[in-house]
Design an enzyme around this catalytic site. Sequence first.
Site, PDB file in Angstrom:
ATOM      1  N   CYS A   1       0.837  -1.211   0.000  1.00  0.00           N
ATOM      2  CA  CYS A   1       0.000   0.000   0.000  1.00  0.00           C
ATOM      3  C   CYS A   1       0.870   1.259   0.000  1.00  0.00           C
ATOM      4  O   CYS A   1       1.840   1.344   0.745  1.00  0.00           O
ATOM      5  CB  CYS A   1      -0.918  -0.012   1.219  1.00  0.00           C
ATOM      6  SG  CYS A   1      -2.036   1.398   1.258  1.00  0.00           S
TER       7      CYS A   1
ATOM      8  N   CYS B   1       0.437   4.826   6.941  1.00  0.00           N
ATOM      9  CA  CYS B   1      -0.184   4.641   8.264  1.00  0.00           C
ATOM     10  C   CYS B   1       0.803   3.893   9.174  1.00  0.00           C
ATOM     11  O   CYS B   1       1.156   2.741   8.877  1.00  0.00           O
ATOM     12  CB  CYS B   1      -1.476   3.849   8.124  1.00  0.00           C
ATOM     13  SG  CYS B   1      -2.522   4.462   6.776  1.00  0.00           S
TER      14      CYS B   1
ATOM     15  N   CYS C   1       0.435   0.197  10.305  1.00  0.00           N
ATOM     16  CA  CYS C   1      -0.047  -0.835   9.375  1.00  0.00           C
ATOM     17  C   CYS C   1       1.059  -1.667   8.721  1.00  0.00           C
ATOM     18  O   CYS C   1       1.940  -1.141   8.047  1.00  0.00           O
ATOM     19  CB  CYS C   1      -0.909  -0.194   8.294  1.00  0.00           C
ATOM     20  SG  CYS C   1      -1.671  -1.448   7.229  1.00  0.00           S
TER      21      CYS C   1
ATOM     22  N   CYS D   1     -16.510  -9.375   5.534  1.00  0.00           N
ATOM     23  CA  CYS D   1     -15.853  -8.083   5.278  1.00  0.00           C
ATOM     24  C   CYS D   1     -14.587  -8.310   4.463  1.00  0.00           C
ATOM     25  O   CYS D   1     -13.718  -9.084   4.865  1.00  0.00           O
ATOM     26  CB  CYS D   1     -15.446  -7.406   6.580  1.00  0.00           C
ATOM     27  SG  CYS D   1     -16.759  -7.313   7.779  1.00  0.00           S
TER      28      CYS D   1
ATOM     29  N   CYS E   1     -19.513  -6.284   3.598  1.00  0.00           N
ATOM     30  CA  CYS E   1     -18.798  -5.077   4.006  1.00  0.00           C
ATOM     31  C   CYS E   1     -17.497  -5.055   3.228  1.00  0.00           C
ATOM     32  O   CYS E   1     -16.903  -6.121   3.000  1.00  0.00           O
ATOM     33  CB  CYS E   1     -18.515  -5.130   5.514  1.00  0.00           C
ATOM     34  SG  CYS E   1     -17.497  -3.760   6.098  1.00  0.00           S
TER      35      CYS E   1
ATOM     36  N   CYS F   1     -19.432   1.965   8.699  1.00  0.00           N
ATOM     37  CA  CYS F   1     -18.661   1.275   9.739  1.00  0.00           C
ATOM     38  C   CYS F   1     -17.409   2.108   9.943  1.00  0.00           C
ATOM     39  O   CYS F   1     -16.569   2.200   9.037  1.00  0.00           O
ATOM     40  CB  CYS F   1     -18.310  -0.139   9.286  1.00  0.00           C
ATOM     41  SG  CYS F   1     -17.185  -0.976  10.418  1.00  0.00           S
TER      42      CYS F   1
ATOM     43  N   ARG G   1     -17.873  -2.829  17.907  1.00  0.00           N
ATOM     44  CA  ARG G   1     -17.127  -4.078  17.669  1.00  0.00           C
ATOM     45  C   ARG G   1     -15.803  -4.097  18.415  1.00  0.00           C
ATOM     46  O   ARG G   1     -14.970  -3.201  18.266  1.00  0.00           O
ATOM     47  CB  ARG G   1     -16.885  -4.272  16.172  1.00  0.00           C
ATOM     48  CG  ARG G   1     -16.158  -5.595  15.868  1.00  0.00           C
ATOM     49  CD  ARG G   1     -16.081  -5.926  14.383  1.00  0.00           C
ATOM     50  NE  ARG G   1     -17.387  -5.889  13.780  1.00  0.00           N
ATOM     51  CZ  ARG G   1     -17.787  -4.971  12.901  1.00  0.00           C
ATOM     52  NH1 ARG G   1     -16.955  -4.053  12.487  1.00  0.00           N
ATOM     53  NH2 ARG G   1     -19.015  -4.987  12.443  1.00  0.00           N
TER      54      ARG G   1
HETATM   55  N1  SAM Z   1      -6.631   0.556   3.077  1.00  0.00           N
HETATM   56  C1  SAM Z   1      -7.929   0.785   3.585  1.00  0.00           C
HETATM   57  C2  SAM Z   1      -7.960   1.861   4.642  1.00  0.00           C
HETATM   58  O1  SAM Z   1      -6.964   2.162   5.251  1.00  0.00           O
HETATM   59  O2  SAM Z   1      -9.067   2.387   4.863  1.00  0.00           O
HETATM   60  C3  SAM Z   1      -8.575  -0.460   4.146  1.00  0.00           C
HETATM   61  C4  SAM Z   1      -7.768  -1.456   4.948  1.00  0.00           C
HETATM   62  S1  SAM Z   1      -7.036  -0.864   6.469  1.00  0.00           S
HETATM   63  C5  SAM Z   1      -5.982  -2.209   6.886  1.00  0.00           C
HETATM   64  C6  SAM Z   1      -8.404  -0.927   7.616  1.00  0.00           C
HETATM   65  C7  SAM Z   1      -8.166  -0.543   9.046  1.00  0.00           C
HETATM   66  O3  SAM Z   1      -7.428  -1.547   9.718  1.00  0.00           O
HETATM   67  C8  SAM Z   1      -7.362   0.704   9.353  1.00  0.00           C
HETATM   68  O4  SAM Z   1      -8.114   1.872   9.202  1.00  0.00           O
HETATM   69  C9  SAM Z   1      -6.995   0.495  10.808  1.00  0.00           C
HETATM   70  O5  SAM Z   1      -7.982   1.037  11.655  1.00  0.00           O
HETATM   71  C10 SAM Z   1      -6.970  -1.020  10.944  1.00  0.00           C
HETATM   72  N2  SAM Z   1      -5.616  -1.509  11.214  1.00  0.00           N
HETATM   73  C11 SAM Z   1      -4.600  -1.644  10.342  1.00  0.00           C
HETATM   74  N3  SAM Z   1      -3.487  -2.102  10.935  1.00  0.00           N
HETATM   75  C12 SAM Z   1      -3.803  -2.271  12.243  1.00  0.00           C
HETATM   76  C13 SAM Z   1      -3.070  -2.717  13.374  1.00  0.00           C
HETATM   77  N4  SAM Z   1      -1.791  -3.060  13.293  1.00  0.00           N
HETATM   78  N5  SAM Z   1      -3.704  -2.778  14.569  1.00  0.00           N
HETATM   79  C14 SAM Z   1      -5.005  -2.424  14.663  1.00  0.00           C
HETATM   80  N6  SAM Z   1      -5.749  -1.994  13.633  1.00  0.00           N
HETATM   81  C15 SAM Z   1      -5.158  -1.910  12.433  1.00  0.00           C
HETATM   82 FE1  SF4 Z   2      -2.804   1.187   3.400  1.00  0.00          FE
HETATM   83 FE2  SF4 Z   2      -2.715   0.000   5.758  1.00  0.00          FE
HETATM   84 FE3  SF4 Z   2      -3.079   2.618   5.625  1.00  0.00          FE
HETATM   85 FE4  SF4 Z   2      -5.070   0.967   4.805  1.00  0.00          FE
HETATM   86  S1  SF4 Z   2      -4.264   1.193   6.888  1.00  0.00           S
HETATM   87  S2  SF4 Z   2      -4.298   2.808   3.787  1.00  0.00           S
HETATM   88  S3  SF4 Z   2      -3.820  -0.733   3.986  1.00  0.00           S
HETATM   89  S4  SF4 Z   2      -1.231   1.498   4.959  1.00  0.00           S
END
Ligand code: SAM
Ligand code: SF4
Length: 333
Positions: free
Chosen positions: A68, A72, A75, A112, A143, A203, A275
């Site tokens: 990606c 973030c 992530c 989801c 979802c 959500c 949730r």
């Molecule tokens: N890329 C899209 C986005 O960011 O909206 C969808 C997938 S992203 C992985 C969805 C959510 O997963 C993020 O907004 C975050 O809240 C959660 N998430 C990702 N990594 C995480 C982690 N290590 N621990 C807890 N929640 C996490």
């Molecule tokens: Fe990409 Fe992870 Fe951020 Fe979603 S949470 S936008 S998958 S880096």
Amino acid sequence: MLTTQVSRNAGSHTDSQATVAWSVQAIVELYELPFMDLVLRAQAEHRQHHEPNTVQLSSLLSIKTGGCPEDCSYCPQSARYDTPVEKDALMPLQEVLEAAKQAKASGAQRFCMGAAWRSPTARQLDAVMEMISAVKGLGLETCVTLGMLKDGQAQELRDAGLDYYNHNLDTSPEFYGSIISTRTYQDRLDTLERVRQAGINVCCGGIVGLGESRRERAGLIAQLANLTPYPESVPVNNLVKVAGTPLSDTPDVDPFEFVRTIAVARITMPKAVVRLSAGREEMNDALQALCFLAGANSIFYGDMLLTTGNPQVMKDKALFDRLGLTQPADHSH
Ligand code: SAM
Ligand code: SF4
Ligand code: DTB
């Protein structure tokens, strides 16, 4: 544009009630209540709006993993960090359907699908729409979480049969820039507005344990609770610390502070399904029971979240039996 600090009336859950804007200070004061008072208040609120002793089950599948472009810092799927996650192309429809069938056979009510995209292209959206229609055809709620949506994309998803779109605000507006630099808070609010306007259930939640203060946690809850209407579904994630991400060494949040966050979400968004999301693998049964007592009434169910582990189905079934928890008859809220 969504705005968040003004008193206003009602949305879909609140047809007969006026909603009042929550100030960050009022939410901090909820957090400051003695723990037992806070949990009791949350459980009382819970029982006014939800069938007690029921927990909704959603299963997750990563349909497109890793690589990606976003940064973030929590992530493992960001291309910017060296994590154990391997990049994978969009999953074929048949594999998605197999996973959905398995989730349904295990007892999940909603399926989801998550993609590690900043935002989907038109072609990617077409492929996901096929998945949505096929999963819906199995009799599951649907979802997806695909990143930011452009004008028109939310309507396309709705027409394909999408029930919920997940798009988290993650943390307070003040703290957001320390966690993500590749998009703004307003970008997130704009996508949420497109989803809402298309008539798809929202959500939207966040993560506890990013290094935020209690006031910043309250700031996230205020943003969520002041959306008009507030989200139908509110995932509260505990940070899963993954090696290679910038937050891998962040200190743990006191587990009672996590329970307080659930309770505060329940009180400020009484009709939402709250949730208990990522992080359950690191929680013992007693802590999860406290989260349910504080008003959590949904979990991610199945052995995997997106790229990290989740409690085994058998373990969750055993916990539900011990607590006398069942699934809601009507899980379409
Ligand atoms: N890329 C899209 C986005 O960011 O909206 C969808 C997938 S992203 C992985 C969805 C959510 O997963 C993020 O907004 C975050 O809240 C959660 N998430 C990702 N990594 C995480 C982690 N290590 N621990 C807890 N929640 C996490
Ligand atoms: Fe990409 Fe992870 Fe951020 Fe979603 S949470 S936008 S998958 S880096
Ligand atoms: C949400 O709030 N939590 C889920 C779901 N929405 C998409 C994702 C949790 C991801 C945890 C880290 C991982 O497994 O990659």
